[in-house]
Scaffold this motif. Structure first.
Motif, PDB file in Angstrom:
ATOM      1  N   PRO A 162      38.794  44.608  37.246  1.00 19.77           N
ATOM      2  CA  PRO A 162      38.871  43.142  37.318  1.00 19.77           C
ATOM      3  C   PRO A 162      38.158  42.601  38.563  1.00 19.77           C
ATOM      4  CG  PRO A 162      41.025  44.094  36.853  1.00 19.77           C
ATOM      5  CD  PRO A 162      40.112  45.243  37.200  1.00 19.77           C
ATOM      6  N   CYS A 163      37.456  41.515  38.380  1.00 18.64           N
ATOM      7  CA  CYS A 163      36.768  40.861  39.489  1.00 18.64           C
ATOM      8  C   CYS A 163      37.805  40.349  40.483  1.00 18.64           C
ATOM      9  CB  CYS A 163      35.935  39.704  38.945  1.00 18.64           C
ATOM     10  SG  CYS A 163      34.999  38.831  40.195  1.00 18.64           S
ATOM     11  N   PRO A 164      37.672  40.667  41.781  1.00 20.47           N
ATOM     12  CA  PRO A 164      38.639  40.140  42.760  1.00 20.47           C
ATOM     13  C   PRO A 164      38.659  38.606  42.708  1.00 20.47           C
ATOM     14  CG  PRO A 164      37.139  41.734  43.772  1.00 20.47           C
ATOM     15  CD  PRO A 164      36.616  41.453  42.401  1.00 20.47           C
ATOM     16  N   PRO A 165      39.862  38.009  42.759  1.00 19.55           N
ATOM     17  CA  PRO A 165      39.969  36.541  42.651  1.00 19.55           C
ATOM     18  C   PRO A 165      39.084  35.785  43.644  1.00 19.55           C
ATOM     19  CG  PRO A 165      42.132  37.554  42.529  1.00 19.55           C
ATOM     20  CD  PRO A 165      41.177  38.658  42.840  1.00 19.55           C
ATOM     21  N   ALA A 166      38.984  36.298  44.875  1.00 18.77           N
ATOM     22  CA  ALA A 166      38.185  35.575  45.885  1.00 18.77           C
ATOM     23  C   ALA A 166      36.703  35.585  45.505  1.00 18.77           C
ATOM     24  CB  ALA A 166      38.380  36.208  47.258  1.00 18.77           C
TER      25      ALA A 166
END
Ligand SMILES: [Zn+2]
Length: 308
Positions: A198-202
């Motif tokens: 998953p792509c990091p939220p930041a």
């Protein structure tokens, strides 16, 4: 030559089918890295009343042809026996793939894209998780990440940083095992067994179009335009005291990250030069060496488009 090409096509199909099995929608690519099947609408004598995305039922609509259905993938390759590679459509369920394309630059005057990504990660406090990495024939790398189903990540070129392109909705990534005029795409050692992470939220916040950006969830980008500039932690940046405090309060494992982040905010708000000495002093107080601190601040200045 014909045999070699046929073998290349067979191999590409095998790789494409294996990607499809993992839930990645694929299309055949030519050696040029472009979709192997050309538009059935090219050269149409009458202007199209609408842009066809495959509604006509024929192949040749680029990434819109992409499928995970093995029968359709075989049919696409059968229609393109000159294909030597395959493209993986980004932004489609179930993975909503996002490709981070790190270009290799042959220009010593600019930091390379890996450095730029590292600086971006330091600045926005995220880490790239272990994930699939594809090596390109030119020495670049593609990081595969998964996105959220409820947001569309657009394609972009160099928006994040020089040399970093993002492949999102409507884009595709050249799949590992593809042969092109420049060579073969391969999976980086030790990453082929991984699932795209998953792509990091930041990082995701940086990839989404500006209106979707939200402040208040960590020290991301929350600088307002024309109004009060906040450092995201409730302190005004105007005199930089909050930034210096932020560095001073760093634990050992955060010293460099915090210094980088504070220096970025300082340069973005036009107080970088004025805050250089106080930030250096704060960094030294936390135990960083002068050399480390200067290198970090220099990176921050460069990252924000300043020349220290
Ligand atoms: Zn059509």
């Amino acid at each position: 030559m014909a045999t070699t090409d046929r073998q290349a096509t067979t191999l590409a199909l095998a790789h494409a089918l294996s990607a499809a099995e993992r839930g990645l929608a694929v299309i055949p690519l030519a050696r040029t890295k472009l979709p192997a099947l050309r538009s059935p609408h090219r050269g149409a004598s009458t202007p199209q009343p609408f842009i066809c995305h495959g509604e006509c039922g024929r192949f040749g609509h680029g990434v819109h042809d992409a499928s995970t259905d093995p029968a359709r993938v075989r049919a696409l390759f059968a229609a393109a026996p000159w294909a030597t590679g395959y493209g993986i459509a980004c932004g489609l369920p179930p993975h909503h793939l996002i490709g981070v394309d790190l270009d290799i630059r042959h220009d010593d005057a600019e930091p390379d894209s890996s450095t730029a990504l590292r600086e971006l990660a330091l600045r926005h406090l995220f880490t790239i998780p272990p994930t699939v990495v594809v090596l390109t024939p030119s020495g670049g790398r593609h990081l595969w990440l998964t996105g959220p189903p409820d947001h569309v990540v657009p394609n972009s070129a160099g928006r994040l940083a020089p040399g970093i392109d993002i492949r999102g909705a409507g884009g595709y990534l050249v799949g590992p095992g593809s042969r092109t005029h420049h060579g073969t795409y391969t999976t980086a050692p030790g990453t082929s067994h991984l699932a795209p992470a998953p792509c990091p939220p930041a990082l995701l916040r940086l990839l989404l179009p500006p209106p979707v950006r939200r402040g208040g969830s960590g020290p991301g980008v929350s600088a307002g335009r024309g109004g009060t500039v906040s450092d995201g932690r409730g302190g005004a940046v105007s005199d930089g005291r909050g930034l210096v405090q932020f560095v001073l309060a760093a634990h050992e494992g955060q010293r460099n990250t915090r210094l980088f982040w504070a220096a970025c905010r300082a340069y973005e708000n036009g107080i970088g030069p004025a805050l250089l000495a106080p930030l250096l002093e704060a960094a030294r107080a936390t135990g960083l060496t002068d050399r480390e601190a200067r290198a970090t601040i220099t990176s921050a200045a460069r990252m924000t488009g300043h020349h220290p």
